[in-house]
Design a protein around this motif. Structure first.
Motif, PDB file in Angstrom:
ATOM      1  N   ASN A 111      17.394  24.169  12.540  1.00  0.00           N
ATOM      2  CA  ASN A 111      18.299  25.318  12.696  1.00  0.00           C
ATOM      3  C   ASN A 111      19.401  25.214  11.646  1.00  0.00           C
ATOM      4  O   ASN A 111      20.429  24.583  11.872  1.00  0.00           O
ATOM      5  N   PRO A 112      19.204  25.836  10.479  1.00  0.00           N
ATOM      6  CA  PRO A 112      20.182  25.710   9.393  1.00  0.00           C
ATOM      7  C   PRO A 112      21.582  26.178   9.772  1.00  0.00           C
ATOM      8  O   PRO A 112      22.571  25.530   9.396  1.00  0.00           O
ATOM      9  N   ASP A 113      21.682  27.269  10.503  1.00  0.00           N
ATOM     10  CA  ASP A 113      23.002  27.794  10.874  1.00  0.00           C
ATOM     11  C   ASP A 113      23.744  26.823  11.785  1.00  0.00           C
ATOM     12  O   ASP A 113      24.935  26.552  11.587  1.00  0.00           O
ATOM     13  N   ALA A 114      23.028  26.308  12.783  1.00  0.00           N
ATOM     14  CA  ALA A 114      23.659  25.354  13.699  1.00  0.00           C
ATOM     15  C   ALA A 114      24.057  24.079  12.965  1.00  0.00           C
ATOM     16  O   ALA A 114      25.108  23.485  13.247  1.00  0.00           O
ATOM     17  N   ALA A 115      23.219  23.633  12.032  1.00  0.00           N
ATOM     18  CA  ALA A 115      23.521  22.422  11.271  1.00  0.00           C
ATOM     19  C   ALA A 115      24.795  22.599  10.450  1.00  0.00           C
ATOM     20  O   ALA A 115      25.652  21.713  10.401  1.00  0.00           O
ATOM     21  N   GLU A 116      24.949  23.765   9.832  1.00  0.00           N
ATOM     22  CA  GLU A 116      26.141  24.021   9.018  1.00  0.00           C
ATOM     23  C   GLU A 116      27.375  24.126   9.891  1.00  0.00           C
ATOM     24  O   GLU A 116      28.448  23.619   9.534  1.00  0.00           O
ATOM     25  N   LEU A 117      27.249  24.758  11.056  1.00  0.00           N
ATOM     26  CA  LEU A 117      28.387  24.875  11.968  1.00  0.00           C
ATOM     27  C   LEU A 117      28.795  23.519  12.545  1.00  0.00           C
ATOM     28  O   LEU A 117      29.962  23.326  12.904  1.00  0.00           O
ATOM     29  N   SER A 118      27.836  22.592  12.614  1.00  0.00           N
ATOM     30  CA  SER A 118      28.145  21.265  13.164  1.00  0.00           C
ATOM     31  C   SER A 118      28.767  20.345  12.122  1.00  0.00           C
ATOM     32  O   SER A 118      29.082  19.182  12.425  1.00  0.00           O
ATOM     33  N   GLY A 119      28.954  20.845  10.902  1.00  0.00           N
ATOM     34  CA  GLY A 119      29.644  20.050   9.884  1.00  0.00           C
ATOM     35  C   GLY A 119      28.763  19.459   8.811  1.00  0.00           C
ATOM     36  O   GLY A 119      29.252  18.744   7.929  1.00  0.00           O
ATOM     37  N   ILE A 120      27.457  19.729   8.818  1.00  0.00           N
ATOM     38  CA  ILE A 120      26.555  19.211   7.797  1.00  0.00           C
ATOM     39  C   ILE A 120      26.707  20.033   6.521  1.00  0.00           C
ATOM     40  O   ILE A 120      26.667  21.264   6.563  1.00  0.00           O
ATOM     41  N   ASP A 121      26.916  19.351   5.405  1.00  0.00           N
ATOM     42  CA  ASP A 121      27.026  20.036   4.112  1.00  0.00           C
ATOM     43  C   ASP A 121      25.612  20.345   3.630  1.00  0.00           C
ATOM     44  O   ASP A 121      24.993  19.555   2.915  1.00  0.00           O
ATOM     45  N   THR A 122      25.098  21.492   4.046  1.00  0.00           N
ATOM     46  CA  THR A 122      23.707  21.820   3.754  1.00  0.00           C
ATOM     47  C   THR A 122      23.457  22.038   2.265  1.00  0.00           C
ATOM     48  O   THR A 122      22.342  21.827   1.786  1.00  0.00           O
ATOM     49  N   ARG A 123      24.478  22.441   1.525  1.00  0.00           N
ATOM     50  CA  ARG A 123      24.290  22.642   0.085  1.00  0.00           C
ATOM     51  C   ARG A 123      24.086  21.307  -0.629  1.00  0.00           C
ATOM     52  O   ARG A 123      23.165  21.170  -1.444  1.00  0.00           O
ATOM     53  N   MET A 124      24.933  20.322  -0.322  1.00  0.00           N
ATOM     54  CA  MET A 124      24.752  19.007  -0.928  1.00  0.00           C
ATOM     55  C   MET A 124      23.473  18.343  -0.418  1.00  0.00           C
ATOM     56  O   MET A 124      22.804  17.604  -1.151  1.00  0.00           O
ATOM     57  N   LEU A 125      23.122  18.610   0.838  1.00  0.00           N
ATOM     58  CA  LEU A 125      21.885  18.074   1.390  1.00  0.00           C
ATOM     59  C   LEU A 125      20.685  18.590   0.594  1.00  0.00           C
ATOM     60  O   LEU A 125      19.742  17.835   0.312  1.00  0.00           O
ATOM     61  N   THR A 126      20.726  19.859   0.211  1.00  0.00           N
ATOM     62  CA  THR A 126      19.650  20.435  -0.600  1.00  0.00           C
ATOM     63  C   THR A 126      19.541  19.723  -1.949  1.00  0.00           C
ATOM     64  O   THR A 126      18.441  19.428  -2.430  1.00  0.00           O
ATOM     65  N   VAL A 127      20.689  19.436  -2.562  1.00  0.00           N
ATOM     66  CA  VAL A 127      20.688  18.698  -3.837  1.00  0.00           C
ATOM     67  C   VAL A 127      20.041  17.329  -3.652  1.00  0.00           C
ATOM     68  O   VAL A 127      19.219  16.896  -4.470  1.00  0.00           O
ATOM     69  N   LYS A 128      20.390  16.636  -2.580  1.00  0.00           N
ATOM     70  CA  LYS A 128      19.848  15.302  -2.329  1.00  0.00           C
ATOM     71  C   LYS A 128      18.336  15.345  -2.103  1.00  0.00           C
ATOM     72  O   LYS A 128      17.594  14.501  -2.616  1.00  0.00           O
ATOM     73  N   VAL A 129      17.877  16.323  -1.332  1.00  0.00           N
ATOM     74  CA  VAL A 129      16.447  16.426  -1.032  1.00  0.00           C
ATOM     75  C   VAL A 129      15.647  16.668  -2.305  1.00  0.00           C
ATOM     76  O   VAL A 129      14.613  16.016  -2.549  1.00  0.00           O
ATOM     77  N   PHE A 130      16.122  17.570  -3.146  1.00  0.00           N
ATOM     78  CA  PHE A 130      15.391  17.860  -4.388  1.00  0.00           C
ATOM     79  C   PHE A 130      15.533  16.728  -5.401  1.00  0.00           C
ATOM     80  O   PHE A 130      14.633  16.518  -6.225  1.00  0.00           O
ATOM     81  N   ALA A 131      16.639  15.989  -5.353  1.00  0.00           N
ATOM     82  CA  ALA A 131      16.788  14.817  -6.218  1.00  0.00           C
ATOM     83  C   ALA A 131      15.772  13.745  -5.829  1.00  0.00           C
ATOM     84  O   ALA A 131      15.156  13.100  -6.691  1.00  0.00           O
ATOM     85  N   ILE A 132      15.589  13.552  -4.526  1.00  0.00           N
ATOM     86  CA  ILE A 132      14.568  12.607  -4.047  1.00  0.00           C
ATOM     87  C   ILE A 132      13.186  13.057  -4.510  1.00  0.00           C
ATOM     88  O   ILE A 132      12.363  12.253  -4.966  1.00  0.00           O
ATOM     89  N   MET A 133      12.931  14.352  -4.403  1.00  0.00           N
ATOM     90  CA  MET A 133      11.642  14.888  -4.830  1.00  0.00           C
ATOM     91  C   MET A 133      11.431  14.630  -6.329  1.00  0.00           C
ATOM     92  O   MET A 133      10.339  14.242  -6.753  1.00  0.00           O
ATOM     93  N   GLY A 134      12.475  14.829  -7.128  1.00  0.00           N
ATOM     94  CA  GLY A 134      12.362  14.579  -8.558  1.00  0.00           C
ATOM     95  C   GLY A 134      12.103  13.123  -8.885  1.00  0.00           C
ATOM     96  O   GLY A 134      11.292  12.798  -9.770  1.00  0.00           O
ATOM     97  N   ALA A 135      12.777  12.224  -8.167  1.00  0.00           N
ATOM     98  CA  ALA A 135      12.561  10.793  -8.384  1.00  0.00           C
ATOM     99  C   ALA A 135      11.128  10.399  -8.052  1.00  0.00           C
ATOM    100  O   ALA A 135      10.494   9.603  -8.764  1.00  0.00           O
ATOM    101  N   LEU A 136      10.593  10.958  -6.981  1.00  0.00           N
ATOM    102  CA  LEU A 136       9.213  10.654  -6.593  1.00  0.00           C
ATOM    103  C   LEU A 136       8.214  11.233  -7.597  1.00  0.00           C
ATOM    104  O   LEU A 136       7.153  10.645  -7.837  1.00  0.00           O
ATOM    105  N   CYS A 137       8.541  12.374  -8.198  1.00  0.00           N
ATOM    106  CA  CYS A 137       7.696  12.920  -9.272  1.00  0.00           C
ATOM    107  C   CYS A 137       7.639  11.948 -10.442  1.00  0.00           C
ATOM    108  O   CYS A 137       6.579  11.756 -11.060  1.00  0.00           O
ATOM    109  N   ALA A 138       8.774  11.344 -10.767  1.00  0.00           N
ATOM    110  CA  ALA A 138       8.813  10.380 -11.867  1.00  0.00           C
ATOM    111  C   ALA A 138       7.973   9.152 -11.551  1.00  0.00           C
ATOM    112  O   ALA A 138       7.246   8.637 -12.417  1.00  0.00           O
TER     113      ALA A 138
END
Length: 433
Positions: free
Chosen positions: A312-339
């Motif tokens: 639930n993205p909306d609930a996660a953001e309301l609970s204080g999770i920085d979903t924008r930075m989380l997205t950066v981290k998830v795609f950074a992990i994906m990029g590292a695994l591609c390497a």
């Protein structure tokens, strides 16, 4: 008071579930279904190939062929769980492979000299930095600029594939550093003794996790499985791990190749000596990544945030999770695994080719989805994605051995993907997920 409560009334020990038969094992039925499907595929191809499909040699080859896609599939689980998609993984693999190939063939030898161990070390580090930076850049555009992931990664698919082409002028680059090549499979294996040691460590780790899980549940008053069920699970893990080691060790190194290995060390091979290849280093790398990604998913705050955001993205953001930075981290992990996948793929070929990683984005997404990752977000497992990659590779390898033409292979794989998603939808509806 329920039956379970009555049976444990007046006792201070842990609650024991009252399920009977196989239900007491509390197995993931979707996982069981995937394993059953894999076994059906193996048995069918074994029948069509007069048993050649299930020989130690083919199991070894199937293992090293699965690794590259499986590594990226573990990262794709996080991407899809957060309700995104990454269509650029094959192209990111390609540009990382190109960067690493150019470094170890043109630049690093001039700095460290040919044969230096620093060549492969700096090559791998540089490749991971490139992949992580590209992934983080994608995540920044998705998270902070709010551009849909489909568009960002579709653009990345086109951009990075051609960046890789430009870096190498469309030429094959190689041969790669001999030490770097050990990550590719047959050029780098542990041997029989170390394979048994790794098998013993993995078995011990699995059994310890079972015991610790039982103790943790008991300490918090949660119901635990009957002891026979725990013992049965331990036996299944033990047989599976050690059985795999036995099969891999049964693939013998050809006599002439073994003689050359002894000669390279200035030794004479004893007459009649036989040795098995053992676990490929690339497969060991996949095991380590699978363990790390599973720990991240289940035991860390980052993992909890990933699944909470996907649920639930909306609930996660309301609970204080920085979903924008989380997205950066998830795609950074994906990029590292591609390497890391680029390391495995290029090392297996012992060179970089212009078409390396082509269509891998489709194979990776298919592996994650077949492995049970919900496209609607919030649900997915690392082991499921790896099993999905193995199912995909088993289909392709089996059809190649039978003699099915490549176009028909793609038709069948596409049909299997659609069927898997349909079955998953039915399963989740019935399970109320």
């Amino acid at each position: 008071m329920s039956q379970t409560d009555t049976s444990n009334a007046g006792t201070s020990g842990p609650l024991t579930t009252q399920r009977k038969g196989l239900a007491a094992l509390e197995l993931d039925m979707r996982l069981i279904g995937m394993i059953a499907a894999l076994l059906v595929i193996w048995i069918a191809f074994a029948a069509f190939t007069d048993g050649r499909f299930l020989t130690p040699r083919n199991i070894f080859n199937l293992t090293i062929q699965t690794v590259s896609v499986a590594i990226m599939a573990t990262g794709m689980v996080f991407v899809i769980v957060t309700r995104h998609i990454d269509l650029s993984v094959g192209s990111v693999l390609g540009v990382c492979s190109a960067a690493m190939a150019m470094l170890q063939t043109q630049y690093l030898p001039e700095i460290f000299g040919l044969g230096s161990p620093f060549i492969w070390i700096f090559t791998v580090i540089a490749g991971v930095i490139v992949g992580t930076a590209i992934g983080a850049f994608h995540g920044w555009m998705i998270g902070y600029l709010t551009i849909p992931a489909f568009i960002v990664t579709l653009g990345g698919l086109l951009v990075w594939r051609n960046v890789a082409w430009h870096m190498t002028d469309g030429q094959t680059v190689g041969p790669l550093d001999p030490t770097f090549a050990i990550f590719g499979g047959i050029n780098g294996t542990l041997g029989e003794t170390w394979s048994w040691i790794v098998g013993a460590v993995l078995t011990a780790g699995a059994l310890i996790m079972l015991v610790q899980s039982r103790r943790t549940k008991a300490a918090h008053g949660f119901p635990v499985k009957p002891r026979w069920a725990e013992i049965s699970l331990g036996a299944i893990f033990t047989v599976s791990i050690l059985g795999f080691i036995l099969i891999i060790n049964s693939y013998q190194i050809p006599g002439p190749r073994l003689a050359r290995q002894f000669a390279a060390r200035g030794e004479v091979m004893p007459e009649g000596l036989e040795m098995g290849y053992g676990i490929p280093i690339s497969a060991l790398l996949l095991i380590v990544i699978a363990i790390v990604m599973t720990v991240i998913a289940r035991r860390t705050r980052l993992g909890r945030y990933i699944f909470a955001t996907g649920g639930n993205p909306d609930a996660a953001e309301l609970s204080g999770i920085d979903t924008r930075m989380l997205t950066v981290k998830v795609f950074a992990i994906m990029g590292a695994l591609c390497a890391i996948s680029a390391v495995v793929a290029s090392a297996r070929l012992t060179n970089h080719t212009n078409d390396i990683g082509t269509l891998d984005e489709l194979r990776v997404i298919a592996a994650a989805v077949i492995g049970g990752t919900a496209l609607s977000g919030g649900l997915g497992t690392i082991y499921g994605a790896i099993l999905g990659a193995l199912i995909m590779q088993s289909l392709q390898s089996g059809m190649a051995m039978v003699g099915v033409d490549a176009p028909y292979q793609n038709i069948i794989v596409g049909a299997v993907l659609v069927l898997a998603v349909w079955v998953d939808i039915i399963y989740r509806r019935r399970a109320g997920l």
